[in-house]
Scaffold this motif. Structure first.
Motif, PDB file in Angstrom:
ATOM      1  N   VAL A 175      48.709  45.653  41.246  1.00  0.00           N
ATOM      2  CA  VAL A 175      47.254  44.818  40.985  1.00  0.00           C
ATOM      3  C   VAL A 175      47.380  44.167  39.864  1.00  0.00           C
ATOM      4  CG1 VAL A 175      44.985  45.184  41.001  1.00  0.00           C
ATOM      5  CG2 VAL A 175      46.317  46.592  42.908  1.00  0.00           C
ATOM      6  N   ARG A 176      47.398  44.769  38.742  1.00  0.00           N
ATOM      7  CA  ARG A 176      47.454  44.322  37.438  1.00  0.00           C
ATOM      8  C   ARG A 176      48.422  42.890  37.402  1.00  0.00           C
ATOM      9  NH1 ARG A 176      49.139  47.030  31.695  1.00  0.00           N
ATOM     10  NH2 ARG A 176      48.517  45.274  30.263  1.00  0.00           N
ATOM     11  N   THR A 177      49.675  43.091  37.980  1.00  0.00           N
ATOM     12  CA  THR A 177      50.674  41.886  37.922  1.00  0.00           C
ATOM     13  C   THR A 177      50.305  41.050  38.781  1.00  0.00           C
ATOM     14  OG1 THR A 177      52.317  43.568  37.501  1.00  0.00           O
ATOM     15  CG2 THR A 177      53.074  41.317  38.176  1.00  0.00           C
ATOM     16  N   ALA A 178      49.466  41.083  39.884  1.00  0.00           N
ATOM     17  CA  ALA A 178      48.890  40.317  40.926  1.00  0.00           C
ATOM     18  C   ALA A 178      47.806  39.280  40.305  1.00  0.00           C
ATOM     19  CB  ALA A 178      48.567  40.816  42.151  1.00  0.00           C
ATOM     20  N   ASN A 179      47.163  40.180  39.461  1.00  0.00           N
ATOM     21  CA  ASN A 179      46.005  39.532  38.567  1.00  0.00           C
ATOM     22  C   ASN A 179      46.423  38.365  37.647  1.00  0.00           C
ATOM     23  OD1 ASN A 179      44.524  39.596  35.916  1.00  0.00           O
ATOM     24  ND2 ASN A 179      42.804  39.683  37.568  1.00  0.00           N
ATOM     25  N   ALA A 180      47.630  38.825  36.993  1.00  0.00           N
ATOM     26  CA  ALA A 180      48.161  38.160  35.981  1.00  0.00           C
ATOM     27  C   ALA A 180      48.800  36.869  36.321  1.00  0.00           C
ATOM     28  CB  ALA A 180      49.456  38.900  35.185  1.00  0.00           C
ATOM     29  N   LEU A 190      45.006  37.314  46.992  1.00  0.00           N
ATOM     30  CA  LEU A 190      44.775  38.629  47.638  1.00  0.00           C
ATOM     31  C   LEU A 190      46.035  39.821  47.598  1.00  0.00           C
ATOM     32  CD1 LEU A 190      42.594  40.049  49.414  1.00  0.00           C
ATOM     33  CD2 LEU A 190      43.772  39.185  51.464  1.00  0.00           C
ATOM     34  N   VAL A 191      45.315  40.843  47.517  1.00  0.00           N
ATOM     35  CA  VAL A 191      46.440  42.059  47.515  1.00  0.00           C
ATOM     36  C   VAL A 191      45.758  42.987  48.675  1.00  0.00           C
ATOM     37  CG1 VAL A 191      47.395  44.277  46.423  1.00  0.00           C
ATOM     38  CG2 VAL A 191      46.938  42.208  44.945  1.00  0.00           C
ATOM     39  N   HIS A 192      46.804  43.280  49.651  1.00  0.00           N
ATOM     40  CA  HIS A 192      46.600  43.892  50.908  1.00  0.00           C
ATOM     41  C   HIS A 192      47.251  45.472  50.242  1.00  0.00           C
ATOM     42  CE1 HIS A 192      45.815  40.689  53.504  1.00  0.00           C
ATOM     43  NE2 HIS A 192      46.760  39.837  52.487  1.00  0.00           N
ATOM     44  N   ILE A 193      46.463  46.481  50.862  1.00  0.00           N
ATOM     45  CA  ILE A 193      46.901  47.793  50.608  1.00  0.00           C
ATOM     46  C   ILE A 193      46.929  48.546  51.884  1.00  0.00           C
ATOM     47  CG2 ILE A 193      46.539  50.079  49.377  1.00  0.00           C
ATOM     48  CD1 ILE A 193      45.010  48.622  47.240  1.00  0.00           C
ATOM     49  N   VAL A 194      47.951  48.994  52.301  1.00  0.00           N
ATOM     50  CA  VAL A 194      48.094  49.762  53.582  1.00  0.00           C
ATOM     51  C   VAL A 194      48.167  50.934  53.452  1.00  0.00           C
ATOM     52  CG1 VAL A 194      49.546  49.732  55.664  1.00  0.00           C
ATOM     53  CG2 VAL A 194      49.523  47.399  54.439  1.00  0.00           C
ATOM     54  N   GLY A 195      47.355  51.759  54.142  1.00  0.00           N
ATOM     55  CA  GLY A 195      47.505  53.230  54.193  1.00  0.00           C
ATOM     56  C   GLY A 195      46.223  54.022  53.293  1.00  0.00           C
ATOM     57  N   ARG A 196      46.782  54.650  52.280  1.00  0.00           N
ATOM     58  CA  ARG A 196      45.465  55.457  51.638  1.00  0.00           C
ATOM     59  C   ARG A 196      44.488  54.409  51.103  1.00  0.00           C
ATOM     60  NH1 ARG A 196      48.323  58.664  46.975  1.00  0.00           N
ATOM     61  NH2 ARG A 196      49.742  58.975  48.711  1.00  0.00           N
ATOM     62  N   VAL A 251      41.883  48.011  34.800  1.00  0.00           N
ATOM     63  CA  VAL A 251      40.505  47.313  35.151  1.00  0.00           C
ATOM     64  C   VAL A 251      40.469  46.198  35.877  1.00  0.00           C
ATOM     65  CG1 VAL A 251      38.159  47.328  34.161  1.00  0.00           C
ATOM     66  CG2 VAL A 251      39.630  48.504  32.982  1.00  0.00           C
ATOM     67  N   THR A 252      41.968  45.421  35.955  1.00  0.00           N
ATOM     68  CA  THR A 252      42.013  44.073  36.532  1.00  0.00           C
ATOM     69  C   THR A 252      41.738  44.123  38.083  1.00  0.00           C
ATOM     70  OG1 THR A 252      44.315  44.865  37.148  1.00  0.00           O
ATOM     71  CG2 THR A 252      44.129  43.593  34.995  1.00  0.00           C
ATOM     72  N   ASP A 253      41.592  45.288  38.598  1.00  0.00           N
ATOM     73  CA  ASP A 253      41.142  45.341  39.937  1.00  0.00           C
ATOM     74  C   ASP A 253      39.785  44.940  40.252  1.00  0.00           C
ATOM     75  OD1 ASP A 253      40.887  47.854  38.735  1.00  0.00           O
ATOM     76  OD2 ASP A 253      39.611  48.544  40.409  1.00  0.00           O
ATOM     77  N   ARG A 254      39.071  44.880  39.118  1.00  0.00           N
ATOM     78  CA  ARG A 254      37.484  44.104  39.184  1.00  0.00           C
ATOM     79  C   ARG A 254      37.819  42.829  39.330  1.00  0.00           C
ATOM     80  NH1 ARG A 254      34.012  45.149  34.449  1.00  0.00           N
ATOM     81  NH2 ARG A 254      32.422  44.577  36.058  1.00  0.00           N
ATOM     82  N   TYR A 255      38.510  42.125  39.189  1.00  0.00           N
ATOM     83  CA  TYR A 255      38.785  40.752  39.200  1.00  0.00           C
ATOM     84  C   TYR A 255      39.724  40.318  40.130  1.00  0.00           C
ATOM     85  CZ  TYR A 255      36.874  41.565  34.368  1.00  0.00           C
ATOM     86  OH  TYR A 255      36.235  41.995  33.321  1.00  0.00           O
ATOM     87  N   GLN A 256      40.388  41.321  40.923  1.00  0.00           N
ATOM     88  CA  GLN A 256      41.329  40.880  41.970  1.00  0.00           C
ATOM     89  C   GLN A 256      40.941  41.222  43.221  1.00  0.00           C
ATOM     90  OE1 GLN A 256      44.668  39.268  41.523  1.00  0.00           O
ATOM     91  NE2 GLN A 256      44.086  39.150  43.901  1.00  0.00           N
ATOM     92  N   ALA A 301      34.355  33.932  39.726  1.00  0.00           N
ATOM     93  CA  ALA A 301      33.975  32.816  40.202  1.00  0.00           C
ATOM     94  C   ALA A 301      35.247  31.871  39.752  1.00  0.00           C
ATOM     95  CB  ALA A 301      32.680  31.984  40.195  1.00  0.00           C
ATOM     96  N   ASP A 302      35.409  31.791  38.531  1.00  0.00           N
ATOM     97  CA  ASP A 302      36.462  30.706  37.970  1.00  0.00           C
ATOM     98  C   ASP A 302      37.868  31.066  38.371  1.00  0.00           C
ATOM     99  OD1 ASP A 302      36.663  28.426  35.827  1.00  0.00           O
ATOM    100  OD2 ASP A 302      38.159  29.945  35.118  1.00  0.00           O
ATOM    101  N   LEU A 303      38.126  32.317  38.446  1.00  0.00           N
ATOM    102  CA  LEU A 303      39.674  32.768  38.964  1.00  0.00           C
ATOM    103  C   LEU A 303      39.736  32.156  40.335  1.00  0.00           C
ATOM    104  CD1 LEU A 303      40.251  36.364  37.703  1.00  0.00           C
ATOM    105  CD2 LEU A 303      41.345  34.301  36.998  1.00  0.00           C
ATOM    106  N   ASP A 304      38.733  32.176  41.190  1.00  0.00           N
ATOM    107  CA  ASP A 304      38.785  31.861  42.542  1.00  0.00           C
ATOM    108  C   ASP A 304      39.032  30.270  42.630  1.00  0.00           C
ATOM    109  OD1 ASP A 304      38.175  34.406  43.672  1.00  0.00           O
ATOM    110  OD2 ASP A 304      36.049  33.940  44.013  1.00  0.00           O
ATOM    111  N   THR A 305      38.775  29.500  41.592  1.00  0.00           N
ATOM    112  CA  THR A 305      39.365  28.032  41.531  1.00  0.00           C
ATOM    113  C   THR A 305      40.679  27.834  41.208  1.00  0.00           C
ATOM    114  OG1 THR A 305      38.543  27.642  39.337  1.00  0.00           O
ATOM    115  CG2 THR A 305      36.985  27.570  41.096  1.00  0.00           C
ATOM    116  N   ARG A 306      41.417  28.969  40.693  1.00  0.00           N
ATOM    117  CA  ARG A 306      42.728  29.089  40.289  1.00  0.00           C
ATOM    118  C   ARG A 306      43.920  29.758  40.807  1.00  0.00           C
ATOM    119  NH1 ARG A 306      43.448  28.074  34.858  1.00  0.00           N
ATOM    120  NH2 ARG A 306      45.131  29.766  34.909  1.00  0.00           N
ATOM    121  N   ARG A 307      43.393  30.450  41.929  1.00  0.00           N
ATOM    122  CA  ARG A 307      44.163  31.345  42.470  1.00  0.00           C
ATOM    123  C   ARG A 307      45.232  30.678  43.273  1.00  0.00           C
ATOM    124  NH1 ARG A 307      41.812  36.513  41.626  1.00  0.00           N
ATOM    125  NH2 ARG A 307      39.516  36.419  41.730  1.00  0.00           N
TER     126      ARG A 307
END
Length: 231
Positions: free
Chosen positions: A99-104, A109-115, A125-130, A73-79
């Motif tokens: 994903v880790r770099t996008a979080n940093a 938002l990160v879009h993943i196309v395909g698999r 574990v940064t995917d939990r916050y991204q 929730a706090d990250l959502d105010t900073r993204r």
């Protein structure tokens, strides 16, 4: 910005830099901080289990002992308005690294196309916050970008590509990356506002796609982010 939780007396800022991955079993020495000394702060963001047992997650000191949902929730105010797209990566460890770099860099938002399934080890574990979104096809990705009013910037070393180093990236944009072997698809290049390339000076044909993503994201950060808000 909401003030940080006071740093526990049992830990220093240097403890957050302990070597080794976090949130994994069997890490020695443990990363993070130990139990918070009593009395505990009266803050609804804090997780009683973490206060009692210590916080060994891969988070900055500001978020030590915070509940997972409170951090998101706090990250959502900073993204930032920046979004990232990963198109059909063959070596899916790279997906986690992107994903880790996008979080940093607090990409929205990160879009993943395909698999749909990918190796999350590289994400640390940064995917939990991204925020992540899956698309079956590139056409779906391009439609989502259009709906969001985002300029699609493809990143690939292709003939005719504009140099990233001298290109002003749009504030509202989606940086798109292709696979290690094939690069971006023809469909993605055709649907992109522009294609940019990263200057290289050695013998290799291309740099690792996750490295390229980090360079491109940081270029956007240098042009558009409020650096006074960095940790």
């Amino acid at each position: 910005m909401t003030p940080s939780v006071p740093e526990p007396r049992s830990a220093s800022r240097d403890s957050a830099a302990a070597p080794g991955p976090t949130e994994w079993e069997g890490v020695t020495p443990p990363a993070g901080v130990g139990p918070y000394p009593w009395p505990w702060p009266d803050n609804p963001r804090l997780d009683p289990e973490l206060l009692a047992g210590g916080d060994h997650r891969n988070v900055v000191d500001h978020y030590r002992y915070w509940r997972h949902e409170a951090i998101v929730a706090d990250l959502d105010t900073r993204r930032h308005p920046l979004q990232i797209a990963i198109e059909n990566f063959g070596h899916d460890m790279n997906i986690g690294t992107v994903v880790r770099t996008a979080n940093a860099f607090a990409a929205s938002l990160v879009h993943i196309v395909g698999r749909r399934r990918w190796n999350r080890r590289g994400a640390m574990v940064t995917d939990r916050y991204q925020h992540l979104r899956h698309h079956d096809t590139t056409a779906e990705l391009l439609a989502a970008a259009a709906d969001a009013g985002l300029a699609v910037i493809a990143v690939d070393n292709l003939p005719g590509a504009a140099p990233l180093e001298t290109t002003t990236l749009p504030n509202q944009c989606l940086l798109a990356f292709g696979s290690e072997s094939d690069g971006i698809s023809d469909e993605l290049r055709s649907g992109a506002t522009t294609t940019v390339s990263i200057a290289q000076f050695g013998s290799t044909r291309s740099i690792n796609v996750a490295v390229a993503a980090g360079i491109a994201m940081h270029t956007w950060i240098r042009q558009h982010a409020d650096l006074s808000r960095a940790w």
